[in-house]
Design a protein around this motif. Structure first.
Motif, mmCIF file in Angstrom:
data_model
loop_
_atom_site.group_PDB
_atom_site.id
_atom_site.type_symbol
_atom_site.label_atom_id
_atom_site.label_comp_id
_atom_site.label_asym_id
_atom_site.label_seq_id
_atom_site.Cartn_x
_atom_site.Cartn_y
_atom_site.Cartn_z
ATOM 1 N N CYS A 25 0.825 -1.213 0.000
ATOM 2 C CA CYS A 25 0.000 0.000 0.000
ATOM 3 C C CYS A 25 0.857 1.260 0.000
ATOM 4 C CB CYS A 25 -0.932 0.001 1.207
ATOM 5 S SG CYS A 25 -2.256 -1.234 1.106
ATOM 6 N N LEU A 30 0.016 3.522 -3.350
ATOM 7 C CA LEU A 30 -0.914 4.641 -3.214
ATOM 8 C C LEU A 30 -0.298 6.042 -3.281
ATOM 9 C CD1 LEU A 30 -3.411 3.249 -0.540
ATOM 10 C CD2 LEU A 30 -3.591 3.204 -3.023
ATOM 11 N N SER A 70 -9.820 2.027 4.269
ATOM 12 C CA SER A 70 -9.820 0.577 4.193
ATOM 13 C C SER A 70 -9.628 -0.056 5.553
ATOM 14 C CB SER A 70 -8.686 0.115 3.281
ATOM 15 O OG SER A 70 -8.670 -1.289 3.195
ATOM 16 N N PRO A 124 -8.746 -1.098 0.059
ATOM 17 C CA PRO A 124 -9.058 0.337 0.036
ATOM 18 C C PRO A 124 -10.253 0.645 -0.862
ATOM 19 C CG PRO A 124 -6.704 -0.040 -0.242
ATOM 20 C CD PRO A 124 -7.367 -1.381 -0.348
#
Length: 591
Positions: free
Chosen positions: A253, A257, A487, A536
């Motif tokens: 992540c 992201l 998330s 997410p």
């Protein structure tokens, strides 16, 4: 030549002057100057182009066309005398030789002005969503969504994940929200359920030998709407990894992201790896929320010891929390309105006092604070011109009100919020169990499929009474950005014995586990790898990137707050024949 046109309405530039072209699109506006002069704006997906009619015949042709009709214009490009620097095609215009109506708008009055549709009533916008989407500002959010989804797919594939689709028609499963049920025509009296999430399927993929899975997964939950949640359906970047720990999920992540947020977001700053990690209990104590907005520099302090016995009734016997705002210059009217707003959101009353420029206690509950001023100043670290907002009650209620104070004051008082960034954090170490508000009994707090920290040993200690079950944490984590929960995820409970023991704590036995989760339980008995994942929310992600307050602004065809699609008239009644075929009888609803 493309799609029966030479250029789009956003393509022509000064170097195209003198060319014969053909453009197509919607007639956005026509401004008639005289019998032999009119300015027409043609709009397509890509932009707008000005067309200038300079003969009486051509002016009459455009006057006969209703706005928002689709047209084809053939003509010659020339340089504009008065240029428009606000649009890419502002240096040129097209002098038409031929105009043709491709699709006539049969309405002289539109429900709203296309380019100002966002100012219209939301019900009108949703009913005529196909018109609302013609507004370039509205359309840009959907384009952003497409680009973000494509970037997520590319990034996940680059990390070695396989995109695998999971079933939409499945079995009902107790996963925290109401299911949408689908009657099974061939199996009278039985129902499929639309998946609340692909949770069980992605875990089954891990037991099947797949190493890294993801999909842009549709999820269906019969929930009430709110600003950051759409009723009915939503989409999430669902992922799972075999032989993985919490650290592996975090690493993916934190790599995927931030670049997407920095590239596509309204703000070009996003937290880099590693994201801040905040234990759940610390988050509640310091920020009054498990969804802290780290752009705000305000935090919560415990003031129970110094103010609990000050003589102010609401503080007596309760937890007291304080939020200190430095260099406070706002008016009494601002204070009253802000605290009233906080009460509406939190359900708890807030109180206040402040130190004036001389360091004296004034306003609000000052008369209770003044006698112990020195102790309060020392305990809270106060200085002149500090404003102190207070909450009181049972621990959870005091924390909740204080958390709303942090967010409300942080956003409203200048200098306490660095808005133009995306501030990520992980909330970790969630409680495995909680006491149910309605049942008064032990219930799962977050996710029943999570591994309890300490595994079987923690559960056995709780069973023997050696520890409080409420003290057991789980290998669960939330990803939060700018105060929005993007998330939830967890290291999964892949051991059948630990799973059964975890469910026994909430009064569900082995037979219940086997009945409710037969495929997953059986699969785990055949040797399952440790695995972990997260999902997410795509809709929430795009909402943050677009800087929108409502999630409906980034969904192509959203439902309203009552879970109705008023454009398609859904949900709608069906025929008796359809009901008979599905063996369904309707029961009248009592008023």
């Amino acid at each position: 030549m493309m799609q029966n046109r030479t250029h789009t309405c956003g393509a022509l530039r000064l170097e195209d002057a003198g060319k014969s072209v053909k453009i197509v699109g919607w007639m956005e506006n026509v401004r008639v100057v005289s019998a032999a002069l009119a300015f027409v704006v043609v709009r397509d997906f890509y932009g707008t182009t000005q067309v200038v009619a300079e003969t009486e015949e051509m002016v009459n042709a455009f006057k006969a066309i209703t706005k928002e009709s689709t047209i084809s214009v053939e003509g010659t490009v020339r340089e504009r005398d008065s240029k428009n620097s606000k649009i890419p095609t502002g240096d040129i215009e097209v002098v038409p030789a031929k105009v043709e109506i491709l699709g006539r708008c049969r309405h002289n009055e539109l429900p709203f002005q296309i380019n100002r549709s966002r100012e219209a009533d939301e019900t009108l916008r949703l009913k005529y969503r196909y018109l609302d989407l013609r507004n370039p500002e509205v359309k840009s959010n959907i384009i952003l969504r497409c680009n973000v989804v494509a970037a997520l797919r590319q990034a996940m594939t680059a990390e070695g994940f396989l995109e695998i689709t999971t079933p939409i028609l499945t079995a009902s499963s107790p996963e925290g929200a109401r299911d949408y049920l689908v009657p099974a025509r061939k199996h009278p009296g039985k129902f499929y359920a639309l998946p609340q999430a692909p949770q069980q399927f992605k875990q089954l993929l891990m037991t099947s030998g797949f190493d890294k899975y993801f999909q842009i997964a549709p999820c269906f939950r019969d929930e009430d709407a709110r600003g950051d949640r759409s009723p009915g359906e939503f989409y999430q970047l669902d992922m799972e990894m075999a032989f993985a720990s919490q650290e592996d999920v975090f690493a993916v992540c934190e790599k995927v992201l931030p670049p997407i947020f920095a590239k596509y977001g309204k703000y070009d700053r996003a937290s880099g790896a590693p994201f801040m990690r905040i234990p759940y209990l610390e988050a509640m104590d310091k920020y009054g929320s498990d969804k802290p907005d780290l752009r705000i520099d305000l935090t919560v302090q415990d003031a129970t010891a110094v103010l609990g016995g000050c003589g102010f009734g609401p503080f007596e016997g309760n937890v007291v929390k304080a939020v200190v705002v430095s260099d406070f210059k706002e008016t009494r009217k601002f204070i009253d309105k802000t605290l009233a707003d906080v009460e509406v959101v939190s359900g708890g009353k807030a109180y206040w006092f402040r130190l004036d420029e001389n360091g004296e206690v004034v306003g609000g509950i000052a008369k209770f604070v003044a006698p112990i001023k020195d102790a309060v100043v020392a305990a809270l670290g106060l200085k002149a011109n500090d404003f102190v907002a207070l909450s009181a009650g049972a621990l959870g209620a005091a924390q909740k009100t204080a958390g709303v104070l942090v967010k409300t004051l942080g956003a409203a008082v200048p200098g306490h919020m660095d808005r133009e960034q995306y501030a990520f954090c992980w909330i970790v170490d969630f409680p495995m169990y909680e006491m149910g508000e309605e049942s008064g009994q032990l219930e799962f707090c977050h996710n029943p499929f999570s591994m309890p920290s300490g595994g079987m040993e923690s559960l056995l200690k709780a069973e023997r009474g050696e520890i409080d079950p409420l003290s057991i944490t789980a290998d669960q984590y939330d990803l939060v950005c700018n105060g929005v929960e993007l998330s939830s995820g967890a290291v999964r409970n892949h051991d059948p014995e630990i799973m059964i023991k975890a469910f026994e704590m909430v009064r569900l036995g082995e037979d219940d586990v086997k009945a409710k989760f037969p495929a997953m339980y059986n699969a785990f008995t055949y040797g399952a790898p440790p695995h972990a994942g997260i999902a997410p929310g795509v809709d929430r992600m795009v909402m943050l990137l677009a800087g929108e307050e409502s999630i409906r602004e980034i969904i192509p065809f959203p439902m309203n707050k009552n879970a109705q699609d008023i454009m398609m008239d859904a949900p709608s009644a069906v025929t008796q024949a359809q009901l008979d075929e599905l063996h369904i009888a309707l029961v009248p609803v009592e008023e």
